[in-house]
Design a protein around this motif. Sequence first.
Motif, PDB file in Angstrom:
ATOM      1  N   CYS A 174     -16.558 -14.805  22.198  1.00  0.00           N
ATOM      2  CA  CYS A 174     -16.370 -16.250  22.014  1.00  0.00           C
ATOM      3  C   CYS A 174     -16.645 -17.028  23.299  1.00  0.00           C
ATOM      4  CB  CYS A 174     -14.945 -16.534  21.531  1.00  0.00           C
ATOM      5  SG  CYS A 174     -14.665 -16.115  19.789  1.00  0.00           S
ATOM      6  N   GLU A 175     -16.620 -16.352  24.429  1.00  0.00           N
ATOM      7  CA  GLU A 175     -16.890 -17.011  25.708  1.00  0.00           C
ATOM      8  C   GLU A 175     -18.386 -17.181  25.969  1.00  0.00           C
ATOM      9  OE1 GLU A 175     -14.910 -14.621  28.594  1.00  0.00           O
ATOM     10  OE2 GLU A 175     -12.910 -14.987  27.748  1.00  0.00           O
ATOM     11  N   ASN A 176     -19.229 -16.615  25.116  1.00  0.00           N
ATOM     12  CA  ASN A 176     -20.670 -16.748  25.298  1.00  0.00           C
ATOM     13  C   ASN A 176     -21.122 -18.192  25.135  1.00  0.00           C
ATOM     14  OD1 ASN A 176     -22.295 -14.152  25.640  1.00  0.00           O
ATOM     15  ND2 ASN A 176     -20.845 -13.546  24.049  1.00  0.00           N
ATOM     16  N   ASP A 177     -22.187 -18.538  25.858  1.00  0.00           N
ATOM     17  CA  ASP A 177     -22.869 -19.801  25.637  1.00  0.00           C
ATOM     18  C   ASP A 177     -23.710 -19.639  24.365  1.00  0.00           C
ATOM     19  OD1 ASP A 177     -24.091 -22.449  27.144  1.00  0.00           O
ATOM     20  OD2 ASP A 177     -25.628 -21.353  26.027  1.00  0.00           O
ATOM     21  N   ARG A 178     -23.489 -20.482  23.378  1.00  0.00           N
ATOM     22  CA  ARG A 178     -24.123 -20.299  22.073  1.00  0.00           C
ATOM     23  C   ARG A 178     -25.653 -20.318  22.164  1.00  0.00           C
ATOM     24  NH1 ARG A 178     -23.573 -20.595  16.607  1.00  0.00           N
ATOM     25  NH2 ARG A 178     -25.155 -21.757  15.461  1.00  0.00           N
ATOM     26  N   LYS A 179     -26.197 -21.277  22.885  1.00  0.00           N
ATOM     27  CA  LYS A 179     -27.648 -21.393  22.972  1.00  0.00           C
ATOM     28  C   LYS A 179     -28.251 -20.180  23.688  1.00  0.00           C
ATOM     29  CE  LYS A 179     -27.946 -26.444  22.751  1.00  0.00           C
ATOM     30  NZ  LYS A 179     -28.381 -27.679  23.457  1.00  0.00           N
ATOM     31  N   ALA A 180     -27.598 -19.711  24.744  1.00  0.00           N
ATOM     32  CA  ALA A 180     -28.108 -18.550  25.473  1.00  0.00           C
ATOM     33  C   ALA A 180     -28.007 -17.291  24.608  1.00  0.00           C
ATOM     34  CB  ALA A 180     -27.327 -18.368  26.773  1.00  0.00           C
TER      35      ALA A 180
END
Length: 273
Positions: A174-180
């Motif tokens: 969940c800590e990921n950058d969505r676009k990346a």
Amino acid sequence: MPHLTANGCRLYYTDQGQGEPVVLIHGLGSSTRDWENQTDALSERYRVVCVDMRGHGLSDKPKGNYSIKGFSDDLVCLTEALDLQRPHIIGISMGGMIAFQLATDHPDIPASLTVINSAPEVRPKRVKEYAMVAQRLVLAHALPLSVTARGLARVLFPKAEQQTLRETFEQRWCENDRKAYLASLRAIIGWSVVERLDRICCPVLVISGDNDYMPIERKREYVCRLGDAHLEVIADSCHATPVDQPEHCNRLILDFLRQSESSRQPQQEITGA
């Protein structure tokens, strides 16, 4: 926190231990944290470098398209900046793809490859495979990252006693950058170096969980196309083998690295003489 710049992107990395260099490459949506069961075991004998690939963890998350070759080029910059001579490369899932890309583009760099639950291509060939790829892309772009994370955690850690692992990994994803994350996912689909496997000239260990996404038979097929390579299957393991079976995984890796060292020693002595 240690960072270095590779192709205009600041990459976070950790560096511990002494000895021959070992580089650990994480998978999609992961980071250096997910090698926590390996770093201590390996750093007793080796210099262990973990890196957050661009778009992941504590590294920069530039906008635009990503590619497996781009990730590999970043890794080459890291080996040069840290003066990692002939490193042993270990990658899981997307990290294994990056390892394959590096080894085919720069066969002189790796002393060995350890590829965990990965393959040298992600090109659907059957109707069912096209459908699965399309479904994953559509769902990943349509659903919130939290929903994707929850679903992946349940697939990777399905057992009741793995509740803590599910919660930990769900939180991390969940800590990921969505676009990346989506750019990295798109980089995987359609990628292949399978026609250039003959360029790999170092020893290769392929590790597979017995319940990994990719059938073991598919791994046997590409292992047969490599020269000095063999496949090890770990029982009672899904896709996150270094996490759900860390002791068995570490034992295989350490044995392989020792064998790779011993096989190189006579040549090094001849060269030195």
